[in-house]
Design a protein around this motif. Structure first.
Motif, PDB file in Angstrom:
ATOM      1  N   UNK A 149       0.838  -1.208   0.005  1.00  0.00           N
ATOM      2  CA  UNK A 149      -0.088   0.016   0.077  1.00  0.00           C
ATOM      3  C   UNK A 149       0.836   1.321   0.071  1.00  0.00           C
ATOM      4  N   UNK A 150       2.022   1.463   0.583  1.00  0.00           N
ATOM      5  CA  UNK A 150       2.740   2.387   0.854  1.00  0.00           C
ATOM      6  C   UNK A 150       3.390   2.806  -0.630  1.00  0.00           C
ATOM      7  N   UNK A 151       3.931   1.594  -1.228  1.00  0.00           N
ATOM      8  CA  UNK A 151       4.681   1.867  -2.377  1.00  0.00           C
ATOM      9  C   UNK A 151       3.709   2.285  -3.563  1.00  0.00           C
ATOM     10  N   UNK A 152       2.368   1.718  -3.511  1.00  0.00           N
ATOM     11  CA  UNK A 152       1.736   2.398  -4.656  1.00  0.00           C
ATOM     12  C   UNK A 152       1.104   3.700  -4.114  1.00  0.00           C
ATOM     13  N   UNK A 153       0.815   4.168  -2.911  1.00  0.00           N
ATOM     14  CA  UNK A 153       0.309   5.537  -2.637  1.00  0.00           C
ATOM     15  C   UNK A 153       1.652   6.249  -3.024  1.00  0.00           C
ATOM     16  N   UNK A 154       2.971   5.992  -2.836  1.00  0.00           N
ATOM     17  CA  UNK A 154       3.806   7.005  -3.496  1.00  0.00           C
ATOM     18  C   UNK A 154       3.759   7.044  -4.938  1.00  0.00           C
TER      19      UNK A 154
END
Length: 209
Positions: free
Chosen positions: A47-52
């Motif tokens: 989720x963090x990677x795609x949020x960035x």
């Protein structure tokens, strides 16, 4: 560490990377972290990677955002359906792997998570790959890049496909390169949005990897 040079920009052998992945997979704890552990589920990292990536979509406009959101949904489903969870480095790209004594590869700067260990193979499986067929060939011919591999590599499974209206086959007992291939297409937004329907996370994979 000597020489301590990053692998990025250098030639590397799949067998060396496979040995590193094996060490990482075998050195983790046997049980999932308990309540209150600082080790987060892999879905949190995804989720963090795609949020960035979504925040950086920029001039590519709405098409890139649509592809990224579709890929994020598939990646989160993969993260939640790991057939065998374990300790995941979480950021195992070539800049975070150094050459140690005797040329041995050493991982640094982890973003640890608990989930599908095949996630750590993503950058290595995608190196120089531009099509699903090439990705299947890479995971099939590179021993140790996916779990359950034989000494000569992984048994290739079917090409990742879009969801089917027909009832899915029974779920297998083993993992296949298809799962690693799906991770390759949907779980690395640094390499750009995934193509349409690279795989169907809801559909059980065959027993080839």
């Amino acid at each position: 560490m000597e020489p301590g040079t990053p692998v990025r920009g250098q030639e590397w052998e799949p067998a060396q990377v496979a040995a590193l992945l094996r060490e990482l997979r075998e050195s983790g704890p046997d049980q999932a972290p308990g309540e209150g552990s600082a080790l987060r589920p892999l879905a949190h990292r995804v989720g963090l990677l795609f949020g960035l990536a979504l925040r950086r979509a920029g001039p590519d406009g709405p098409d890139a955002e649509i592809r990224l959101r579709r890929a994020r949904a598939q990646a989160l489903e993969l993260a939640a359906s790991a057939p065998g969870a374990g300790l995941v480095h979480g950021d195992l790209h070539a800049a975070n792997v150094l050459r140690g004594p005797g040329g041995r590869l050493v991982a640094i700067d982890p973003r640890p998570a608990w989930g599908d260990p095949d996630f750590d193979a993503v950058d290595w499986a995608l190196e120089g790959v531009s099509t699903p067929e090439a990705l299947r060939e890479r995971t099939a011919s590179s021993p140790g890049l996916c779990r359950g591999s034989t000494p000569t590599g992984c048994t290739p499974g079917p090409t990742p496909s879009a969801p089917s209206s027909r009832p899915p086959p029974p779920a297998p007992a083993t993992t296949t390169p298809v799962r690693a291939s799906c991770w390759g297409w949907v779980a690395n937004p640094r390499r750009g949005a995934a193509p349409a329907a690279p795989c169907s996370p809801a559909r059980p994979r065959s027993s080839a990897g």
